[in-house]
Write a protein that holds these residues in place. Structure first.
Motif, PDB file in Angstrom:
ATOM      1  N   VAL A 408       0.837  -1.207   0.000  1.00  0.00           N
ATOM      2  CA  VAL A 408       0.000   0.000   0.000  1.00  0.00           C
ATOM      3  C   VAL A 408       0.870   1.255   0.000  1.00  0.00           C
ATOM      4  CG1 VAL A 408      -1.756   1.288   1.273  1.00  0.00           C
ATOM      5  CG2 VAL A 408      -1.917  -1.189   1.103  1.00  0.00           C
ATOM      6  N   VAL A 409       1.986   1.216   0.722  1.00  0.00           N
ATOM      7  CA  VAL A 409       2.901   2.367   0.714  1.00  0.00           C
ATOM      8  C   VAL A 409       3.439   2.604  -0.694  1.00  0.00           C
ATOM      9  CG1 VAL A 409       5.169   3.169   1.477  1.00  0.00           C
ATOM     10  CG2 VAL A 409       3.550   2.264   3.139  1.00  0.00           C
ATOM     11  N   ILE A 410       3.830   1.534  -1.374  1.00  0.00           N
ATOM     12  CA  ILE A 410       4.326   1.668  -2.748  1.00  0.00           C
ATOM     13  C   ILE A 410       3.223   2.198  -3.662  1.00  0.00           C
ATOM     14  CG2 ILE A 410       5.134   0.382  -4.758  1.00  0.00           C
ATOM     15  CD1 ILE A 410       6.590  -1.491  -2.800  1.00  0.00           C
ATOM     16  N   TYR A 411       2.018   1.656  -3.489  1.00  0.00           N
ATOM     17  CA  TYR A 411       0.888   2.140  -4.293  1.00  0.00           C
ATOM     18  C   TYR A 411       0.618   3.618  -4.016  1.00  0.00           C
ATOM     19  CZ  TYR A 411      -3.899   2.825  -5.877  1.00  0.00           C
ATOM     20  OH  TYR A 411      -5.031   3.325  -6.472  1.00  0.00           O
ATOM     21  N   ASN A 412       0.639   3.992  -2.731  1.00  0.00           N
ATOM     22  CA  ASN A 412       0.418   5.395  -2.373  1.00  0.00           C
ATOM     23  C   ASN A 412       1.503   6.289  -2.963  1.00  0.00           C
ATOM     24  OD1 ASN A 412      -1.906   4.884  -0.937  1.00  0.00           O
ATOM     25  ND2 ASN A 412      -0.888   4.772   1.042  1.00  0.00           N
ATOM     26  N   ALA A 413       2.734   5.785  -2.966  1.00  0.00           N
ATOM     27  CA  ALA A 413       3.827   6.581  -3.530  1.00  0.00           C
ATOM     28  C   ALA A 413       3.622   6.800  -5.025  1.00  0.00           C
ATOM     29  CB  ALA A 413       5.162   5.884  -3.274  1.00  0.00           C
ATOM     30  N   GLN A 414       3.187   5.752  -5.711  1.00  0.00           N
ATOM     31  CA  GLN A 414       2.913   5.895  -7.144  1.00  0.00           C
ATOM     32  C   GLN A 414       1.744   6.845  -7.387  1.00  0.00           C
ATOM     33  OE1 GLN A 414       2.339   1.793  -8.280  1.00  0.00           O
ATOM     34  NE2 GLN A 414       4.497   1.520  -8.808  1.00  0.00           N
ATOM     35  N   GLN A 415       0.695   6.698  -6.539  1.00  0.00           N
ATOM     36  CA  GLN A 415      -0.446   7.598  -6.653  1.00  0.00           C
ATOM     37  C   GLN A 415      -0.030   9.026  -6.353  1.00  0.00           C
ATOM     38  OE1 GLN A 415      -2.658   5.882  -8.481  1.00  0.00           O
ATOM     39  NE2 GLN A 415      -4.299   6.699  -7.204  1.00  0.00           N
ATOM     40  N   ALA A 416       0.824   9.177  -5.326  1.00  0.00           N
ATOM     41  CA  ALA A 416       1.278  10.511  -4.957  1.00  0.00           C
ATOM     42  C   ALA A 416       2.050  11.152  -6.095  1.00  0.00           C
ATOM     43  CB  ALA A 416       2.150  10.439  -3.703  1.00  0.00           C
ATOM     44  N   GLN A 417       2.886  10.353  -6.753  1.00  0.00           N
ATOM     45  CA  GLN A 417       3.652  10.882  -7.881  1.00  0.00           C
ATOM     46  C   GLN A 417       2.722  11.309  -9.014  1.00  0.00           C
ATOM     47  OE1 GLN A 417       6.384   8.086  -9.615  1.00  0.00           O
ATOM     48  NE2 GLN A 417       7.719   9.689 -10.399  1.00  0.00           N
ATOM     49  N   ARG A 418       1.707  10.460  -9.266  1.00  0.00           N
ATOM     50  CA  ARG A 418       0.745  10.799 -10.317  1.00  0.00           C
ATOM     51  C   ARG A 418      -0.052  12.043  -9.949  1.00  0.00           C
ATOM     52  NH1 ARG A 418      -4.487  10.058 -11.436  1.00  0.00           N
ATOM     53  NH2 ARG A 418      -4.848   8.978  -9.466  1.00  0.00           N
ATOM     54  N   GLN A 419      -0.473  12.114  -8.684  1.00  0.00           N
ATOM     55  CA  GLN A 419      -1.239  13.270  -8.239  1.00  0.00           C
ATOM     56  C   GLN A 419      -0.385  14.531  -8.239  1.00  0.00           C
ATOM     57  OE1 GLN A 419      -2.686  11.989  -4.442  1.00  0.00           O
ATOM     58  NE2 GLN A 419      -4.314  10.721  -5.307  1.00  0.00           N
ATOM     59  N   GLN A 420       0.886  14.374  -7.876  1.00  0.00           N
ATOM     60  CA  GLN A 420       1.762  15.530  -7.867  1.00  0.00           C
ATOM     61  C   GLN A 420       1.918  16.096  -9.276  1.00  0.00           C
ATOM     62  OE1 GLN A 420       5.745  14.810  -6.469  1.00  0.00           O
ATOM     63  NE2 GLN A 420       5.937  16.904  -5.724  1.00  0.00           N
ATOM     64  N   LYS A 421       2.068  15.191 -10.243  1.00  0.00           N
ATOM     65  CA  LYS A 421       2.145  15.650 -11.624  1.00  0.00           C
ATOM     66  C   LYS A 421       0.857  16.360 -12.024  1.00  0.00           C
ATOM     67  CE  LYS A 421       5.369  12.119 -13.296  1.00  0.00           C
ATOM     68  NZ  LYS A 421       5.531  10.953 -14.205  1.00  0.00           N
ATOM     69  N   TRP A 440       0.392  20.185  -1.467  1.00  0.00           N
ATOM     70  CA  TRP A 440       0.741  18.779  -1.634  1.00  0.00           C
ATOM     71  C   TRP A 440       0.477  17.988  -0.351  1.00  0.00           C
ATOM     72  CZ3 TRP A 440       0.632  15.441  -4.996  1.00  0.00           C
ATOM     73  CH2 TRP A 440       1.299  14.223  -4.859  1.00  0.00           C
ATOM     74  N   GLN A 441       0.751  18.571   0.803  1.00  0.00           N
ATOM     75  CA  GLN A 441       0.514  17.875   2.059  1.00  0.00           C
ATOM     76  C   GLN A 441      -0.971  17.622   2.291  1.00  0.00           C
ATOM     77  OE1 GLN A 441       2.730  16.502   4.017  1.00  0.00           O
ATOM     78  NE2 GLN A 441       4.398  17.231   2.701  1.00  0.00           N
ATOM     79  N   ARG A 442      -1.810  18.484   1.747  1.00  0.00           N
ATOM     80  CA  ARG A 442      -3.253  18.348   1.956  1.00  0.00           C
ATOM     81  C   ARG A 442      -3.956  17.917   0.675  1.00  0.00           C
ATOM     82  NH1 ARG A 442      -5.269  23.687   4.960  1.00  0.00           N
ATOM     83  NH2 ARG A 442      -7.218  22.525   4.775  1.00  0.00           N
ATOM     84  N   ARG A 443      -3.244  17.174  -0.145  1.00  0.00           N
ATOM     85  CA  ARG A 443      -3.790  16.798  -1.447  1.00  0.00           C
ATOM     86  C   ARG A 443      -5.036  15.938  -1.336  1.00  0.00           C
ATOM     87  NH1 ARG A 443       0.729  14.110  -0.238  1.00  0.00           N
ATOM     88  NH2 ARG A 443       0.811  11.828  -0.368  1.00  0.00           N
ATOM     89  N   ASP A 449     -11.443  12.000  -7.863  1.00  0.00           N
ATOM     90  CA  ASP A 449     -11.724  11.552  -9.235  1.00  0.00           C
ATOM     91  C   ASP A 449     -10.803  12.216 -10.253  1.00  0.00           C
ATOM     92  OD1 ASP A 449     -13.758   9.947  -8.301  1.00  0.00           O
ATOM     93  OD2 ASP A 449     -15.251  11.541  -8.492  1.00  0.00           O
ATOM     94  N   GLY A 450      -9.534  12.391  -9.883  1.00  0.00           N
ATOM     95  CA  GLY A 450      -8.578  12.960 -10.821  1.00  0.00           C
ATOM     96  C   GLY A 450      -8.703  14.460 -11.009  1.00  0.00           C
ATOM     97  N   LYS A 451      -9.518  15.127 -10.181  1.00  0.00           N
ATOM     98  CA  LYS A 451      -9.696  16.563 -10.299  1.00  0.00           C
ATOM     99  C   LYS A 451      -9.599  17.195  -8.917  1.00  0.00           C
ATOM    100  CE  LYS A 451     -12.873  16.362 -14.257  1.00  0.00           C
ATOM    101  NZ  LYS A 451     -14.204  16.788 -14.764  1.00  0.00           N
ATOM    102  N   LEU A 452      -9.319  18.511  -8.932  1.00  0.00           N
ATOM    103  CA  LEU A 452      -9.402  19.261  -7.689  1.00  0.00           C
ATOM    104  C   LEU A 452     -10.860  19.565  -7.419  1.00  0.00           C
ATOM    105  CD1 LEU A 452      -6.417  21.746  -8.077  1.00  0.00           C
ATOM    106  CD2 LEU A 452      -6.625  19.927  -6.416  1.00  0.00           C
ATOM    107  N   THR A 453     -11.346  19.114  -6.287  1.00  0.00           N
ATOM    108  CA  THR A 453     -12.747  19.295  -5.939  1.00  0.00           C
ATOM    109  C   THR A 453     -13.063  20.777  -5.777  1.00  0.00           C
ATOM    110  OG1 THR A 453     -12.628  17.228  -4.729  1.00  0.00           O
ATOM    111  CG2 THR A 453     -14.544  18.608  -4.311  1.00  0.00           C
ATOM    112  N   GLY A 454     -14.226  21.189  -6.272  1.00  0.00           N
ATOM    113  CA  GLY A 454     -14.635  22.582  -6.143  1.00  0.00           C
ATOM    114  C   GLY A 454     -14.812  22.980  -4.690  1.00  0.00           C
ATOM    115  N   GLN A 455     -14.273  24.159  -4.332  1.00  0.00           N
ATOM    116  CA  GLN A 455     -14.369  24.675  -2.976  1.00  0.00           C
ATOM    117  C   GLN A 455     -14.808  26.129  -3.009  1.00  0.00           C
ATOM    118  OE1 GLN A 455     -10.257  23.723  -1.621  1.00  0.00           O
ATOM    119  NE2 GLN A 455     -11.309  23.017   0.216  1.00  0.00           N
ATOM    120  N   ARG A 456     -15.685  26.492  -2.095  1.00  0.00           N
ATOM    121  CA  ARG A 456     -16.042  27.902  -1.930  1.00  0.00           C
ATOM    122  C   ARG A 456     -15.145  28.487  -0.859  1.00  0.00           C
ATOM    123  NH1 ARG A 456     -20.025  31.410  -3.201  1.00  0.00           N
ATOM    124  NH2 ARG A 456     -21.163  29.792  -4.312  1.00  0.00           N
TER     125      ARG A 456
END
Length: 662
Positions: A408-421, A440-443, A449-456
């Motif tokens: 799971v740590v490896i998966y999270n790292a890969q996800q984190a890299q993808r999300q960071q990009k 990035w810390q609060r990503r 769903d691959g997008k930044l959620t809308g926030q007011r």
């Protein structure tokens, strides 16, 4: 609570991955557990069984030392005894003499753990007496004497008991030895329920107390003595994998590493130097303790740092007898194991704990701390249960926990890299380092769903534009224009980043920046700080432009002026577009107001950088800037009029002038 369920729903795909990882790893560990060893080329690799048995030995060593069993005494044949007698094996006449002396003190049982199927004459006697006949007579003369036989195996020949001794006084002393030469199992019966040497002695001792062996009430094929049911060990019980459990076996519950039974030497018995209280009403075991007797075995204690790494076979038999007696009294439980489905659930549970921990805790130190606590709990539970004589797996759940956590740590790292990009694709290089790090810390709060959620949020918008850019661009070649414009935008970007803002977009010569995004600030003090940063940024842009203009003029390029519009209010921020083409969007009426302030009355400008704000922004400036009031003006496209102010400079005390710049 609603926020919790929202976060859970947004992270459900990752949770599903974590659960799947736990299931997959536990299945893999259970599969590997069924293999005792692998052959890799010329190498033979031991499976999990050896590791689990090592853990078992560790728990045995951690058991409280129960000390000596006062019901037993070992008469050991030492190296000194062999030297004194002058021969090995010990002559029959010497053993017959020892039997005679012991029986005068009324022991309850005497067990001889020495082969006596053939006569052993005394080589020192000039006149050979029939010592063998004397010894057989001593054995046959009392039903309290137990002797040994050996059933043997395909690799070892059988050894019959002494001739003439009744079968009821014979027990086998075959010992079950695990890989590595360690004795962990107690073999009670072999063919047709023929009892072992230790069991035969224990039953004879218990007979005087009115306790006998019997079929258990639960299963007539299972032995019961007193309140204890002796469930036979199965081939896959505990950490054993396809173990040879023929006959009737249980796990030995050792009393102590070295002090389980009091010992005296054969020479002491022959010399009458043993206190009768050490013999009367006890089980006496006679056997070799000398190293040259080659009756030494490794036990679970052998892996400790103790200098004595082996235990004499006669002492091991004494430990077995002690175990039977304690079980018959109900004072010491037998070592039991969980059924195989229970062990499978135990291993699966720890795999899921590891995967869920890695799913829920992203901070490295938190994960290390949480994992350490979890493994301490695992070890503690196993050790506490073993102290209650329940042996459950330690190594497989440990491997399942570590494996699932790692995946799971490896998966999270890969996800984190993808999300960071993804985040950097959205924001480019337009954020300040502090905001980029915070984002990035609060990503997980922002990505769904691959997008930044809308926030007011409440943010401050800054729009800038160059005065007369269209006219200027007509006088330059495209190459010159691009180079000149990039130099300008580079300076403006540096100013925005230095004041903790985010460049949202470039519109040719224009810049749109946001202060207070993408991380929402709810405290009024934080919103005020964002507003002050935005105004300070606009003034700094003017200073940078004043530095650039002389350089451009020296190069034959025109000097320019810029306008800035700033407004503080509610906006919605998030991803705009599709997964293949995204941008970080900021929408709302506040965006329009800031843009209209920038373009308001374009000809009304007396400095290189004109900065206009509305009253909503002024309220957050906290006496930090000198401003002048332009009055309540109508902005293009807006129905309501807006109180407009021009920011003149930064100061500590506010100064609001009238319409001094008409």
């Amino acid at each position: 609570m609603a926020q919790f369920f929202h976060q859970l729903r947004s992270r459900w795909p990752n949770l599903a991955i974590a659960l799947f990882a736990g299931l997959a790893v536990s299945g893999g560990v259970l599969g590997i557990r069924q293999v005792t060893r692998w052959q890799i080329g010329f190498l033979r690799v031991e499976g999990l069984q050896s590791l689990e048995l090592s853990a078992y030995d560790h728990f045995v060593q951690a058991q409280p030392d129960l000390g000596q069993d006062s019901r037993l005494l070992v008469v050991g044949i030492t190296e000194a005894d062999i030297q004194s007698i002058g021969q090995w094996p010990i002559p029959d006449s010497v053993l017959a003499d020892a039997f005679k002396k012991l029986q005068t003190h009324q022991p309850r049982v005497i067990g001889l753990d020495i082969w006596r199927n053939l006569p052993i004459p005394n080589l020192k006697e000039s006149t050979q007496t029939n010592g063998h006949a004397q010894l057989i007579q001593q054995m046959k003369g009392s039903d309290r004497v137990v002797v040994i036989t050996k059933f043997g195996s395909e690799d070892e020949a059988s050894i019959p008991p002494p001739d003439g001794v009744p079968e009821a006084q014979v027990g086998f002393n075959d010992t079950v030895v695990d890989s590595g030469g360690v004795v962990r199992r107690n073999l009670l019966y072999q063919e047709d329920y023929f009892p072992s040497f230790a069991l035969r002695m224990a039953l004879r001792y218990l007979k005087d107390d009115g306790k006998e062996d019997k079929p258990s009430e639960v299963d007539p094929n299972v032995l019961q003595i007193g309140p204890t049911v002796f469930w036979p060990l199965q081939s896959n019980d505990g950490s054993y994998i396809n173990a040879d459990t023929r006959g009737y076996q249980i796990l030995i519950n050792y009393r102590s590493a070295h002090e389980s039974v009091e010992q005296v030497s054969l020479s002491q018995v022959l010399a009458g130097q043993v206190d009768s209280n050490l013999i009367k009403d006890r089980i006496i075991l006679i056997g070799t303790t000398a190293e040259s007797g080659k009756d030494l075995f490794h036990t679970p204690y052998s892996s400790s740092l103790d200098d004595r790494q082996t235990m004499p076979g006669v002492v091991i038999h004494a430990q077995m007898v002690s175990q039977f007696l304690d079980a018959a009294d109900g004072t010491r439980n037998l070592i039991s194991v969980w059924p195989e489905p229970g062990e499978m659930v135990w291993i699966l549970g720890w795999a899921l704990i590891g995967s869920l921990l890695a799913w829920g805790v992203r901070h490295p130190m938190g994960l290390v701390l949480g994992s350490g606590i979890a493994l301490i709990v695992l070890y503690s539970v196993c050790r506490i249960l073993f102290a209650q004589q329940i042996w459950i797996p330690l190594v497989p759940p440990f491997l399942a926990f570590v494996g699932a956590t790692g995946i799971v740590v490896i998966y999270n790292a890969q996800q984190a890299q993808r999300q960071q990009k993804m985040v950097m694709k959205l924001l480019g290089q337009s954020t300040s380092p502090e905001i980029a790090e915070t984002l990035w810390q609060r990503r997980d709060e922002l990505l769904e769903d691959g997008k930044l959620t809308g926030q007011r949020i409440t943010a401050t918008l800054l729009f800038t534009d160059l005065k007369g850019f269209s006219t200027i661009s007509e006088k330059m070649s495209p190459e010159q224009l691009l180079e000149w414009l990039n130099e300008y935008l580079e300076a403006m970007t540096q100013s925005v980043q230095a004041h903790h803002g985010v460049i949202n977009k470039f519109t040719g010569d224009g810049v749109m920046a946001v202060f207070g995004a993408p991380i929402a600030h709810e405290e009024q003090a934080a919103i005020a700080k964002d507003t002050q940063n935005a105004v300070a940024c606009a003034l700094d842009m003017g200073k940078r432009l004043d530095e650039l203009n002389p350089q451009w003029q020296k190069s034959g390029l025109p000097a320019v002026q810029m306008r800035a519009g700033i407004f503080t209010g509610s906006v919605v921020v998030g991803s705009l577009g599709s997964k293949t083409r995204l941008e970080y969007g900021v929408i709302g009426d506040s965006v329009n107001t800031a843009s209209r302030l920038e373009s308001l009355d374009k000809q009304r400008q007396s400095s290189s950088c004109r900065v206009l704000i509305a009253k909503e922004t002024l309220e957050y400036l906290d006496n930090q800037f000198e401003v002048e009031n332009w009055g309540t003006l109508a902005l293009k496209g807006k129905v309501e009029r807006v109180d407009v102010y021009r920011v003149i400079s930064a100061l500590q005390s506010p100064k609001i002038d009238g319409d001094s710049e008409a």
